[in-house]
Each structure stands twice: as C-alpha cells, then as structure tokens.
Design an enzyme around this catalytic site. Structure first.
Site, PDB file in Angstrom:
ATOM      1  N   GLU A   1     -13.070   7.632  -9.105  1.00 56.15           N
ATOM      2  CA  GLU A   1     -12.397   6.893 -10.490  1.00 56.15           C
ATOM      3  C   GLU A   1     -12.590   5.498 -10.197  1.00 56.15           C
ATOM      4  O   GLU A   1     -12.727   5.114  -9.022  1.00 56.15           O
ATOM      5  CB  GLU A   1     -10.938   7.413 -10.400  1.00 56.15           C
ATOM      6  CG  GLU A   1     -10.830   8.865 -10.741  1.00 56.15           C
ATOM      7  CD  GLU A   1      -9.216   9.126 -10.597  1.00 56.15           C
ATOM      8  OE1 GLU A   1      -8.680   9.178 -11.663  1.00 56.15           O
ATOM      9  OE2 GLU A   1      -8.747   8.953  -9.393  1.00 56.15           O
TER      10      GLU A   1
ATOM     11  N   ASP B   1       0.787  -1.271  -0.128  1.00 57.52           N
ATOM     12  CA  ASP B   1       0.102   0.024  -0.025  1.00 57.52           C
ATOM     13  C   ASP B   1       0.876   1.334  -0.002  1.00 57.52           C
ATOM     14  O   ASP B   1       0.546   2.280   0.688  1.00 57.52           O
ATOM     15  CB  ASP B   1      -1.074   0.274   1.097  1.00 57.52           C
ATOM     16  CG  ASP B   1      -1.957   0.914   0.941  1.00 57.52           C
ATOM     17  OD1 ASP B   1      -2.365   1.090  -0.176  1.00 57.52           O
ATOM     18  OD2 ASP B   1      -2.717   1.618   2.056  1.00 57.52           O
TER      19      ASP B   1
END
Length: 346
Positions: free
Chosen positions: A342, A265
């Site tokens: 998105e 991440d």
C-alpha cells in the site's frame, strides 16, 4: 436458461460420486450443493442475469487431491463453453484459499483488502499480556512482525523507517530525539548511525502495540531491521524506557525537557471517521498535545498516516492539527512500504 445450465453441469459432479441437493427460487435462479463421501463439497449458484458461481471446498494435503480439484473445475469451464458455444464474456478462476494450516498466509490491508503473502515459516508466535506477537518469514520481504493481526514491519521495509525519520532530509547530529513506540528497533538503529546527542525511546502504552516481548522477539529474529541496538536498553547515545509513554511525556513537560525531534511510531491514524466515538482518536490528540509541549519551537514531529485510500480518516487527522493548543505547520509525503503493499503518507 438457469435450468439448462444446471442440467448441463449435473453429470460432472455426479461422475465424482457427489450427492446433489437443488434449491429453486423461481425468478432468482438455482443453488445446487454437491457432497462427496470424503467431506468435499461444491456450491453451484446460477443467477438469472447470467452469473454462474462454483465454490469448491475439499480437504487435501497432497498434490493428487489438488490435481483432482483442477480437473473438475476444468470440466465445468469446458462444459459451459460448449453450452454457450463460446459466447461467455468472462471466466475467472480464483486461487484456492488454504484454511486451517499451520502457516497463515492471509492478512488484511488497512483498507480491508485481503492479501496472500508468500509466508513459508512461522518464526515466532507468542502471546504477551497485551497482544499476540507473530514473526513470519516471507520469501519476498524477509521476517515480518505482525501484532494482533496487524502487519507492522518487515525486514524489507527500510522505506518506512526512512520516511518516518524525514526521508534523509534531516541532520540528527548532536540532536535530542524522542521516539514513541518503535519497538522493532528500526528507527533507533538508523538514528544512532547519525550521531545524535541522545535518543530516548519510550515503550508500552495501551495503543502502542509494543511491549517487552516484542523487543525480545525483534532483537532475536528481526536483526536486519534493528541490528544490535535492542541487545541493551542503554547505549552510548540512547536509552530505551519500558514505560507508558503518556506519564513519561507529562513528566518531561513538567520538567521542561525539550527535544529537537519527536517521532511517533505508535498506532496508525484510526480508520474510524467518528473521532467523538473512538478512544483511539482521543489517544492521538493527547499524544499530539503532549508531544508539542516537549518539542522545541523549531523542532519537528514525524509520524505515519494510514493507507492512502482511507482519505476521510486522513483528512480528519489533518483537522486535528488545527485543534492543538499551539499553531503548527505540516507537510506530508507518500511512500510505498513493500510488505504493506500500500501507499502510506508520512
């Protein structure tokens, strides 16, 4: 007729007591500027091919000022319709962009589009030695973590966390898990619920966008995301290391320590399509190689991609997978992250 349009609109601005300056470029139309004593000004750009643009800027922090702006623009539209007898193909009025306010509502998407968020409060705004850290409150998305201008995660974005963990298809019970980055605590919080043997979360690298101040801000203001896992750096089945992940990965590889899952991440896939010129691509390749060295043979590596519109960068990232020191298989899944507005592949 550019001149006819200019003459038709002039009285509207003159009625406002605005001083006029006109520039004529012969075959390229007109630019007229109108300036008011209070500092407000308008640009009127008339193009020969039929496009007429009006940009109005004013300093107004009260409803009356905004109403005056709307009235002026209404008059411009009405006069244009009269002039062309209603034969105008399209009229489009964009919302006002508010600049210089205490609360910044405008943040770009990964593919360069400007999004206006419904931000109504600055919850946290500090500079660490590495970056600017903001936590802003959105009416729709809750608190949003923004690092150096990049929207990272909002309290609404459980879909992000679930996707980067395998979308509920993985059994973490009794497993060894390594999280790279993840300083908002969302991944750690969700995995701990699944009874792993041990989760190690490693923070800080030059591209992780994570540091101790991020953790401190999130554990106070992003608790819907991280719960209580950031209150202590060591828990019953997890530990958080505030160290650079690269030396840690190298040390684990040398020690032969292996994990069932590695969840990356850190930074997203770079937007650049020139990996030979971008140090972030080198960083990603290094992280990939080191992660493979600490991943069990049947282990899984999860990471985020980037905005699905950035097809060239995503294709290039997939090409990097064929260049690793060991062969790998990969799959991807597209997820809608609410606050990103998105689609993102994982």
């Amino acid at each position: 007729d550019c001149n006819a349009v200019l003459k038709a609109l002039q009285p509207i601005f003159q009625e406002q007591g605005m001083t006029e300056t006109v520039h004529n470029w012969e075959d390229h139309g007109y630019l007229a500027t109108y300036i008011k004593k209070n500092g407000s000004f308008a640009n009127l750009r008339i193009h020969p091919h039929g496009l007429v643009l009006v940009d109005l800027q004013s300093y107004s922090d009260h409803a009356k000022g905004r109403e005056e702006v709307d009235q002026l623009l209404n008059k411009v539209e009405e006069r244009m319709k009269e002039l062309f007898h209603g034969n105008i193909k399209r009229v489009k009025r964009l919302p006002a962009i508010l600049r210089g306010g205490v609360i910044d509502r405008y943040w770009p998407t990964a593919d360069g589009r400007l999004v206006e968020y419904d931000i109504d409060e600055v919850v946290y705004d500090e500079d660490s030695p590495f970056q600017n850290i903001k936590i802003l409150h959105s009416k729709q998305f809750g608190n949003i973590l923004i690092l150096s201008g990049d929207v990272n995660l909002a309290e609404s974005d459980l879909a992000y966390t679930q996707a980067i963990m395998g979308s509920g298809k993985e059994d973490y019970t009794g497993k060894e898990v390594l999280i790279l980055g993840g300083g908002d605590g969302g991944i750690l919080y969700e995995i701990v619920k699944l009874k792993p043997k041990m989760v190690t979360m490693v923070e800080i690298s030059f591209a992780s966008n994570i540091d101790q101040m991020v953790i401190d801000g999130c554990k106070k203001y992003m608790r819907k995301t991280c719960g209580d896992v950031l209150d202590n750096l060591n828990g019953e089945c997890y530990q958080v290391l505030i160290e650079d992940c690269i030396p840690v990965l190298k040390r684990y590889a040398k020690e032969g320590r292996m994990f069932d899952y590695v969840i990356n991440d850190l930074t997203a896939v770079p937007i650049s399509t020139s990996p030979e010129e971008d140090s972030t691509w080198e960083f990603l390749r290094l992280i990939l190689d080191l992660s493979m060295k600490v991943l069990k043979q049947d282990g899984k590596y999860f990471t985020q991609g980037n905005c699905i519109n950035l097809t060239d960068a995503l294709t290039l990232y997939e090409e990097q997978l064929s260049r690793l020191y060991c062969p790998v298989e990969f799959s991807k899944e597209t997820v809608c992250v609410p606050s990103y507005m998105e689609l993102y592949p994982y």
